[in-house]
Write an enzyme that holds these catalytic residues in place. Structure first.
Site, PDB file in Angstrom:
ATOM      1  N   ASN A 113      57.298  66.355  24.718  1.00 33.30           N
ATOM      2  CA  ASN A 113      58.674  66.004  25.235  1.00 33.30           C
ATOM      3  C   ASN A 113      60.013  65.701  24.780  1.00 33.30           C
ATOM      4  OD1 ASN A 113      57.923  62.438  24.258  1.00 33.30           O
ATOM      5  ND2 ASN A 113      56.336  63.154  25.269  1.00 33.30           N
ATOM      6  N   LEU A 114      60.740  64.657  25.767  1.00 34.13           N
ATOM      7  CA  LEU A 114      61.979  64.462  25.286  1.00 34.13           C
ATOM      8  C   LEU A 114      62.078  63.543  24.498  1.00 34.13           C
ATOM      9  CD1 LEU A 114      64.300  66.059  28.093  1.00 34.13           C
ATOM     10  CD2 LEU A 114      63.115  66.933  25.810  1.00 34.13           C
TER      11      LEU A 114
END
Ligand code: CTP
Ligand code: CA
Length: 230
Positions: free
Chosen positions: A34-35
């Site tokens: 994820n980011l």
């Protein structure tokens, strides 16, 4: 610029901070992640060290450099992270889960690199990862302090009520709610945290750089330790 006088209870405490996004393998060269950049967790580690804590940063996928002079250990997947934290549990005074743990992982990990072949679509089956905080939250805790984050795209009261559900489910002593998405929350940006206690009561908020909000988080932890020890 941390003021150790403000948080005397952190001095000498064994503090673990998790940071970054977990990395869930698909095959030998591919992962689901994820980011999360790890910035908030790293700031928390630096601040805790400045306050005199004995700090270990447990990091997954991060996109910023590791801080110098802080013990750092890699844990890739959510399950790796859980086993490491369970192994550390008895020697931990404070755990702050700033990591963005993947909720799901591929049901099967291919042992060879997957070939695309002739297919136009690919369906990956995902299975639920263990909830690390909820798992640790069920263990006998003594004076340990468990801190969670809640990343919400919802705003205002809606975000607070989602955060309260997380406090109850994970049985954390402190929950830091932050709003994510559309330029907020990820990387080197201004952050705003709302702090909730074990009962879901709003304790306060802090807004500013990730260093500023880190300082505010440790202040909350300091006060909770003082309360538990009294
Ligand atoms: N967390 C965890 N284990 C998981 C997922 C999340 O310990 N499998 C921790 C995170 O590190 C964070 C807190 O739980 O401190 C809240 O994470 P968040 O993603 O906001 O909540 P979830 O419980 O995963 O719920 P959802 O993503 O559905 O909102
Ligand atoms: Ca989640």
């Amino acid at each position: 610029d941390s003021n150790p006088e403000a948080c005397p209870k952190l001095k000498g405490k064994r503090v673990i901070i998790t940071a970054g996004g977990t990395s869930e393998p698909i095959d030998p060269v591919r992962v689901l992640t994820n980011l999360s950049t790890g910035t908030q967790g790293i700031e928390l580690a630096k601040t805790a060290k400045a306050l005199g804590a004995e700090v270990e940063l447990i990091y997954s996928t991060i996109s910023v450099p590791l801080p110098a002079g802080i013990k750092a250990t890699y844990a890739g997947s959510a399950r790796d992270l859980l086993s490491l934290l369970e192994a550390r549990w008895d020697q931990t005074d404070v755990l702050v889960m700033a990591a963005a743990v993947a909720d799901w992982r591929p049901a099967e990990v291919a042992t060879q690199k997957m070939k695309k072949g002739q297919a136009d679509t690919l369906t990956l089956e995902l299975v639920r990862n263990p909830d690390i905080l909820a798992t640790l939250g069920k263990k006998p805790r003594g004076n340990k302090i468990l801190v969670g984050f809640a990343a919400e795209t919802a705003q205002g009261e809606a975000a607070l009520s989602l955060a309260r559900e997380k406090v109850a489910k994970k049985r954390v002593d402190l929950l830091a709610l932050n709003q994510v998405g559309s330029g907020k929350g990820f990387g080197n940006v201004e952050n705003q945290l709302f702090f909730l206690d074990f009962n879901g009561q709003l304790l306060g908020q802090s807004q500013g750089s990730k260093a500023t909000v880190s300082q505010a988080l440790w202040q909350q932890v300091n006060d909770l330790i003082a309360e538990k020890e009294s």
